[in-house]
Design a protein around this motif. Structure first.
Motif, mmCIF file in Angstrom:
data_model
loop_
_atom_site.group_PDB
_atom_site.id
_atom_site.type_symbol
_atom_site.label_atom_id
_atom_site.label_comp_id
_atom_site.label_asym_id
_atom_site.label_seq_id
_atom_site.Cartn_x
_atom_site.Cartn_y
_atom_site.Cartn_z
ATOM 1 N N LEU A 9 -30.242 -15.758 24.662
ATOM 2 C CA LEU A 9 -29.019 -16.264 23.871
ATOM 3 C C LEU A 9 -28.461 -14.564 23.558
ATOM 4 N N VAL A 28 -23.737 -20.595 21.103
ATOM 5 C CA VAL A 28 -25.028 -19.782 20.628
ATOM 6 C C VAL A 28 -25.351 -20.428 19.514
ATOM 7 N N PHE A 29 -24.286 -20.115 18.146
ATOM 8 C CA PHE A 29 -24.730 -20.999 16.766
ATOM 9 C C PHE A 29 -24.497 -22.107 16.981
ATOM 10 N N ALA A 30 -25.793 -22.452 15.885
ATOM 11 C CA ALA A 30 -26.105 -24.020 14.958
ATOM 12 C C ALA A 30 -24.006 -24.216 15.406
ATOM 13 N N GLU A 31 -24.064 -25.595 14.801
ATOM 14 C CA GLU A 31 -22.874 -25.755 14.006
ATOM 15 C C GLU A 31 -23.371 -25.747 12.708
ATOM 16 N N ARG A 46 -20.051 -22.667 12.578
ATOM 17 C CA ARG A 46 -19.547 -22.301 13.540
ATOM 18 C C ARG A 46 -18.174 -21.611 13.456
ATOM 19 N N ASN A 107 -29.586 -30.538 20.794
ATOM 20 C CA ASN A 107 -28.417 -30.300 21.082
ATOM 21 C C ASN A 107 -28.607 -28.746 21.826
ATOM 22 N N ARG A 109 -31.343 -24.703 22.306
ATOM 23 C CA ARG A 109 -31.355 -23.873 21.551
ATOM 24 C C ARG A 109 -30.125 -22.941 20.603
ATOM 25 N N ARG A 110 -30.504 -22.828 19.478
ATOM 26 C CA ARG A 110 -29.420 -22.211 18.845
ATOM 27 C C ARG A 110 -29.671 -21.099 17.412
#
Length: 127
Positions: A9, A28-31, A46, A107, A109-110
């Motif tokens: 990441l 790379v970040f969750a929503e 995000r 979704n 890895r975040r």
């Protein structure tokens, strides 16, 4: 989740930073990420992270490079890890330390939570 899986990441962030690609950087970040900047600003989601980095890449950090070092990956539960990473922005940028929570979900890895701070220069090197 292995250390290398998590480090990927940060490698992605570094590659996107170099290109000045805020959309890809934000991926790379969750929503619904909770992101605290080095100035203590609390970004929710995000889209806010992407917008902030787009301004940075168009302005003071245009043409810079992010060099990450993941120093700790600690599994908290299946699909959930605590991460510490130090990054240097070159040339002449700050060094930062981040604590993050990385999750595996449907979704992929975040990064679900990210708290970033600047690292002070060692004594004797401070201005």
């Amino acid at each position: 989740m292995t250390d290398d899986d998590v480090s990927a990441l940060w490698r992605t962030m570094a590659a996107c930073w170099l290109r000045g690609d805020a959309e890809a950087f934000g991926a790379v970040f969750a929503e619904d990420v909770d992101f605290v900047t080095v100035r203590g600003e609390e970004l929710r989601g995000r889209d806010a992270v992407v917008a902030g980095h787009a301004r940075m890449f168009a302005g003071p950090f245009r043409g810079t490079r992010l060099i990450p070092e993941v120093r700790l990956v600690r599994s908290l539960a299946r699909g959930l890890s605590l991460v510490h990473a130090v990054t240097v922005i070159e040339p002449d940028g700050p060094t930062t330390h981040a604590q993050a929570v990385v999750v595996d979900d449907r979704n992929g890895r975040r990064i679900a939570a990210f708290h970033n701070m600047t690292v002070p220069a060692p004594l004797g090197e401070q201005k």
